[in-house]
Design a protein around this motif. Structure first.
Motif, short mmCIF file in Angstrom:
data_model
loop_
_atom_site.label_atom_id
_atom_site.label_comp_id
_atom_site.label_asym_id
_atom_site.label_seq_id
_atom_site.Cartn_x
_atom_site.Cartn_y
_atom_site.Cartn_z
N SER A 33 34.13 19.14 -33.17
CA SER A 33 34.65 18.75 -31.86
C SER A 33 33.71 17.86 -31.07
CB SER A 33 34.95 20.01 -31.03
OG SER A 33 36.26 20.42 -31.21
N ARG A 38 34.79 14.82 -38.00
CA ARG A 38 36.14 15.37 -37.95
C ARG A 38 36.76 15.53 -39.34
NH1 ARG A 38 37.23 15.21 -32.61
NH2 ARG A 38 36.05 13.73 -31.35
N ARG A 98 38.93 22.16 -34.12
CA ARG A 98 38.93 20.80 -33.56
C ARG A 98 39.71 20.75 -32.25
NH1 ARG A 98 40.68 15.95 -37.23
NH2 ARG A 98 40.47 15.03 -35.15
#
Length: 408
Positions: A33, A38, A98
């Motif tokens: 995050s 990612r 996330r």
């Protein structure tokens, strides 16, 4: 080991367990995050790679736990199935991080008992006591309340978190079904040793297909941030340490202690994540999480209670124990740690565990040697055994006299 040293050792294990579990959770959140990394599938593959290497070192080379070898192709296929489900649960959990705050992620993850009970019933039609199901109501209610009071609620992240929680519960139920026979049971560390390489083979093509630019972005981040590789390494090692410490804490503490520590661990992770990431929380969200935790505690307490089935002989109800017939057909060992009910002994086979009621054994006890670990219970069994033999002898003498009379 003296009691003082043992207490220090157990405390050290608990600290390692807490730091590993909470550390890997917070590092996952930071990387996915806040750091710009990612790629949850690739991150999970890094975890599995570390688990495969460190499991081999600790089990095969250092012999921390005895090595259990696979005995058949069928056992391998079962472990491969578990590995795929395990991958799905871990990837889903990492994806949810996330989009969701760690506090809300932990609240949703606490609903694992609900899905475990659901899948256990669907797969085995095993029913729990009504108290157990009643304890699941606050578990689900708390998550619903927490969802309504979550400021940073994200629907896709919520769906992935629920899916990961359900997959985790399904894996535990599936493991109990697939690896139920004594010859196929593996402890958690050996299971991790065999599951990790399979998980890597599953995750590698998935990462390359679903995260095509993972290599370029990872190398770019590694050049920009000098601690990037160190963070990945520490995170992966922590993932293995969490599994190892969980195994050791389970081995050296009681089930109740483990349950209490597990519930407290979730609360500690929530508090630390709020302090570190400064994510906004509401009174409603905190209240929902507390309701869920209380439901989990109630569920664990309901599961721990022994279930005593009704029996016309009340004085014999306390003598019910699980009978394990694995040793031999003629040698029954009655364990004091399990629940028992006597069934049809004619259907019992080698390797089976059946319910046995030690009430009126009659002629059965004349042909079976029964071992019991408790002295007081052994005396009662010996009494029943003697009465059974006497009755058997009297019947034989009566039949013999009747036969002689008929002959005369």
């Amino acid at each position: 080991m003296s009691s003082k040293k043992e207490a220090i050792f157990i405390c050290s294990l608990i600290v390692l367990w807490y730091s590993s579990n909470i550390g890997v959770l917070l590092l996952n959140k930071f990387l996915l995050s806040n750091y710009g990394f990612r790629f949850p599938i690739f991150l999970t593959m890094c975890h599995m790679s570390a688990c495969a290497i460190l499991s081999y070192i600790s089990i095969v080379l250092l012999k921390v736990v005895p090595l259990q070898t696979l005995k058949s192709r069928s056992q391998f296929l079962k472990i491969a199935t578990l590995s795929v489900v395990f991958c799905g649960s871990v990837v889903g959990g990492n994806i949810s991080l996330r989009y969701l705050a760690v506090s809300f992620n932990q609240a949703v993850g606490a609903t694992t008992p609900f899905f475990t009970a659901l899948f256990a019933y669907l797969a085995t039609l095993k029913r729990e006591a009504w108290v157990t199901y009643a304890a699941l109501v606050p578990v689900v209610t708390g998550v619903v309340i927490a969802s309504g009071g979550e400021p940073s609620f994200h629907f896709f992240g919520f769906v992935m978190c629920i899916s990961a929680t359900a997959a985790r519960a399904f894996k535990s139920v599936l493991q109990g079904i697939l690896l139920s026979s004594d010859g196929e049971k593996l402890n958690s560390m050996n299971l991790l040793l065999y599951m990790s390489p399979i998980a890597i083979l599953v995750l590698l093509p998935a990462a390359l297909i679903m995260e095509p630019n993972v290599v370029d972005v990872t190398l770019s981040l590694g050049r920009e941030h000098k601690f990037m590789w160190l963070l990945l390494l520490v995170n992966s090692v922590m993932a293995y340490s969490a599994n190892l410490s969980n195994f050791l804490v389970t081995k050296h503490t009681s089930a109740l202690t483990l349950q209490v520590l597990g519930n407290a661990k979730g609360a500690v992770a929530v508090v630390i994540s709020i302090l570190l990431f400064k994510n906004p929380v509401t009174v409603i969200g905190i209240g929902g999480y507390m309701i869920t935790v209380m439901g989990v505690v109630a569920y664990g307490e309901a599961k721990r209670r022994p279930v005593i089935k009704g029996h016309p002989r009340a004085e014999e109800s306390a003598s019910r124990r699980r009978v394990d017939t694995r040793a031999s057909w003629r040698e029954l060992t009655i364990s004091d740690t399990r629940e028992v009910h006597l069934g049809d002994t004619g259907e019992m086979g080698l390797g089976d565990t059946r319910e046995v009621d030690v009430g009126d054994l009659g002629e059965l006890l004349s042909s079976l040697h029964v071992q019991e670990s408790r002295a007081s219970y052994g005396v009662r069994l010996a009494d029943t055994y003697t009465r059974g033999l006497n009755q058997f002898a009297l019947r034989r003498r009566h039949r013999a006299s009747c036969f002689r009379s008929a002959c005369l």
